[in-house]
Design an enzyme around this catalytic site. Structure first.
Site, mmCIF file in Angstrom:
data_model
loop_
_atom_site.group_PDB
_atom_site.id
_atom_site.type_symbol
_atom_site.label_atom_id
_atom_site.label_comp_id
_atom_site.label_asym_id
_atom_site.label_seq_id
_atom_site.Cartn_x
_atom_site.Cartn_y
_atom_site.Cartn_z
ATOM 1 N N HIS A 130 0.803 -1.227 0.000
ATOM 2 C CA HIS A 130 0.000 0.000 0.000
ATOM 3 C C HIS A 130 0.838 1.281 0.000
ATOM 4 O O HIS A 130 0.290 2.378 -0.104
ATOM 5 C CB HIS A 130 -0.944 0.032 1.207
HETATM 6 C C1 UD1 Z 1 -2.024 5.901 5.374
HETATM 7 C C2 UD1 Z 1 -0.724 6.442 5.953
HETATM 8 C C3 UD1 Z 1 0.349 5.366 5.886
HETATM 9 C C4 UD1 Z 1 -0.116 4.081 6.547
HETATM 10 C C5 UD1 Z 1 -1.440 3.659 5.949
HETATM 11 C C6 UD1 Z 1 -1.967 2.462 6.684
HETATM 12 C C7 UD1 Z 1 -0.385 8.833 5.596
HETATM 13 C C8 UD1 Z 1 0.363 9.876 4.842
HETATM 14 N N1 UD1 Z 1 -0.236 7.575 5.185
HETATM 15 O O1 UD1 Z 1 -1.793 5.639 4.009
HETATM 16 O O2 UD1 Z 1 1.510 5.813 6.576
HETATM 17 O O3 UD1 Z 1 0.844 3.090 6.327
HETATM 18 O O4 UD1 Z 1 -2.389 4.724 6.059
HETATM 19 O O5 UD1 Z 1 -2.906 1.747 5.976
HETATM 20 O O6 UD1 Z 1 -1.076 9.154 6.540
HETATM 21 N N2 UD1 Z 1 -9.232 4.893 1.143
HETATM 22 C C9 UD1 Z 1 -10.461 4.298 1.087
HETATM 23 N N3 UD1 Z 1 -11.073 3.967 2.254
HETATM 24 C C10 UD1 Z 1 -10.518 4.206 3.477
HETATM 25 C C11 UD1 Z 1 -9.262 4.820 3.518
HETATM 26 C C12 UD1 Z 1 -8.621 5.163 2.351
HETATM 27 O O7 UD1 Z 1 -11.016 4.065 0.011
HETATM 28 O O8 UD1 Z 1 -11.125 3.863 4.521
HETATM 29 C C13 UD1 Z 1 -8.545 5.215 -0.133
HETATM 30 C C14 UD1 Z 1 -8.834 6.612 -0.642
HETATM 31 O O9 UD1 Z 1 -8.906 6.557 -2.033
HETATM 32 C C15 UD1 Z 1 -7.600 7.377 -0.230
HETATM 33 C C16 UD1 Z 1 -6.504 6.319 -0.317
HETATM 34 O O10 UD1 Z 1 -7.128 5.111 0.079
HETATM 35 O O11 UD1 Z 1 -7.344 8.474 -1.064
HETATM 36 C C17 UD1 Z 1 -5.315 6.593 0.578
HETATM 37 O O12 UD1 Z 1 -5.713 6.774 1.935
HETATM 38 P P1 UD1 Z 1 -4.854 7.688 2.925
HETATM 39 O O13 UD1 Z 1 -5.417 7.590 4.290
HETATM 40 O O14 UD1 Z 1 -4.683 9.040 2.356
HETATM 41 O O15 UD1 Z 1 -3.426 7.040 2.868
HETATM 42 P P2 UD1 Z 1 -2.987 5.522 2.996
HETATM 43 O O16 UD1 Z 1 -2.393 5.116 1.700
HETATM 44 O O17 UD1 Z 1 -4.097 4.707 3.539
HETATM 45 N N1 UDP Z 2 -3.795 -5.299 8.564
HETATM 46 C C1 UDP Z 2 -5.100 -5.758 8.713
HETATM 47 N N2 UDP Z 2 -5.763 -6.168 7.598
HETATM 48 C C2 UDP Z 2 -5.216 -6.177 6.350
HETATM 49 C C3 UDP Z 2 -3.879 -5.697 6.231
HETATM 50 C C4 UDP Z 2 -3.203 -5.256 7.355
HETATM 51 O O1 UDP Z 2 -5.627 -5.803 9.820
HETATM 52 O O2 UDP Z 2 -5.892 -6.570 5.389
HETATM 53 C C5 UDP Z 2 -3.083 -4.885 9.785
HETATM 54 C C6 UDP Z 2 -1.663 -5.358 9.899
HETATM 55 O O3 UDP Z 2 -1.605 -6.703 10.293
HETATM 56 C C7 UDP Z 2 -1.107 -4.412 10.934
HETATM 57 C C8 UDP Z 2 -1.772 -3.116 10.551
HETATM 58 O O4 UDP Z 2 -2.942 -3.475 9.796
HETATM 59 O O5 UDP Z 2 -1.500 -4.770 12.239
HETATM 60 C C9 UDP Z 2 -0.786 -2.350 9.741
HETATM 61 O O6 UDP Z 2 -1.395 -1.466 8.945
HETATM 62 P P1 UDP Z 2 -0.894 -1.105 7.472
HETATM 63 O O7 UDP Z 2 -0.172 -2.214 6.843
HETATM 64 O O8 UDP Z 2 -2.116 -0.603 6.799
HETATM 65 O O9 UDP Z 2 0.048 0.148 7.765
HETATM 66 P P2 UDP Z 2 1.564 0.361 8.195
HETATM 67 O O10 UDP Z 2 1.863 -0.527 9.343
HETATM 68 O O11 UDP Z 2 2.403 0.099 6.990
HETATM 69 O O12 UDP Z 2 1.610 1.804 8.539
#
Ligand code: UD1
Ligand code: UDP
Length: 367
Positions: A203
């Protein structure tokens, strides 16, 4: 003591419980959910499974550009902090919810504690690195997952009020793995056997927003000769659509899963391939070989211990590691003993009378 705890994205929900559990018997914790993640599978499921208390405030910010999302959070958070006037604000990790909370607390002169402080990738093209650098610079209390993080802070001149407490994610894993083993039916639902598949999560912006890198990952997954289970983050789902990715039948894309299912999938995987920070650490806790689809990692100790291989995204390099990476041996307790939540709560409590009051005084705020 009144504590405002800020969460907003998936890893922050996973990390919330140990600190809440340790604080709530003695203190008032106000939980603020920014709404950065909002899909059921990205948010609510964690509150239900991990018994996270319902948020006192839901800011409903949702998705947007970095500036828009962070700014919206700040505007709404300021109202909450002014209304609540906490003794300390706790943020965790490196998301936009983290930096928004840190900036607002610091500008209001409120003591700020950062959980997972001092992690560095040394890559400023990564949004999370900017969030970490700024949050650590502003924080009054730093709670570090690893000893390396303590050293990173020292290198930046941050020496006071830095505590190595271990990883709250390890606390959560230890307390939930047995429950997950009993409750999760994900292996049966997917029809896979323990150690008969590889688990993939992707991601990171660097991988999803670069079609060339994402294509290399897709090509590698299509070329392996075992079942791949790939719970797809919504960001990645969108990016895969944009490059019109086509997967071979052995690559099984599923919706993001809840915590019990993901740790079950992790524990039973033969191999994990990921760019997630949390998943790299969980692979280490569980002793599952991990290959990391990034050019750098914050979690160097897992690489040094021999359980994580940093492979980047070149298709051939991924395939080579996929087939040949076979770690074995000790896994030192680099992430602590699984009592990070209690340690953080104890330090916050101890600092209530002294440090928190002093810090507020220094900032000219009456407590
Ligand atoms: C964010 C964090 C990242 C973390 C990740 C965990 C920042 C800059 N990044 O990245 O560090 O590792 O979360 O998962 O804060 N979206 C949905 N539904 C949701 C959430 C997001 O559809 O519930 C989609 C939207 O299109 C959105 C995109 O995912 O634009 C990215 O979401 P965003 O929260 O901006 O960043 P992440 O890539 O999730
Ligand atoms: N995770 C989850 N479901 C998924 C993928 C990840 O519950 O389908 C959990 C994962 O095991 C960990 C947390 O989400 O506990 C980490 O989040 P993510 O990978 O989104 O973000 P990061 O740790 O890279 O910031």
């Amino acid at each position: 003591m009144k504590i405002v705890s800020i969460v907003g994205a998936r890893p922050e929900f996973v990390q919330a419980t140990p600190i809440s559990r340790a604080l709530r018997p003695h203190h008032q914790e106000i939980l603020v959910h920014t709404g950065q993640h909002y899909d059921y599978a990205m948010s609510q499921t964690f509150f239900e499974e991990l018994n996270i208390p319902a948020p006192d405030y839901y800011l409903g910010v949702g998705s947007g550009s970095h500036a828009k999302q962070t700014a919206e959070m700040m505007v709404r958070m300021e109202e909450v902090l002014l209304a609540e006037r906490p003794d300390v604000v706790v943020v965790r990790g490196d998301t936009n919810s983290t930096i928004a909370g840190a900036l607002v607390a610091a500008k209001l002169g409120m003591p700020l504690a950062h959980v997972e402080a001092g992690e560095r990738s040394f890559d400023r093209s990564m949004p999370e690195e900017i969030n970490r650098l700024v949050t650590d610079r502003l924080a009054d209390m730093h709670f570090c997952v690893s000893r390396t993080a303590v050293e990173h802070l020292a290198d930046e001149g941050i020496l006071g009020n830095v505590h190595w407490v271990g990883d709250v994610m390890y606390d959560v894993m230890l307390s939930q793995i047995e429950i997950a083993r009993q409750k999760s039916t994900i292996l049966q639902t997917l029809g896979v056997e323990a150690k008969g598949y590889a688990l993939v999560t992707v991601h990171r912006a660097a991988n999803t927003d670069d079609p060339a890198r994402l294509t290399q990952i897709v090509d590698a997954l299509n070329s392996v000769d075992e079942t791949v289970i790939f719970p797809v983050h919504p960001r990645t789902r969108k990016a895969l659509g944009q490059i019109e990715a086509v997967f071979a039948p052995h690559v099984r894309l599923i919706e993001p899963v809840g915590y019990f299912d993901i740790i079950t999938l992790e524990e039973s995987a033969r191999l994990i391939a990921t760019d997630s920070g949390g998943v790299q650490r969980e692979a280490y806790f569980l002793g599952v070989p991990c290959i990391t689809l990034r050019d750098e990692t914050e979690w160097h100790e897992t690489v040094s211990a021999g359980w994580n291989s940093l492979v980047g995204v070149e298709t051939e390099t991924i395939l080579d590691a996929w087939r040949n990476f076979r770690p074995s041996g000790e896994r030192p307790a680099i992430f602590g003993e699984g009592d990070a939540g209690r340690k953080i709560a104890d330090i916050l409590t101890a600092s209530q009378q002294s440090t928190v009051a002093d810090m507020a005084l220094e900032k000219g705020v009456l407590v």
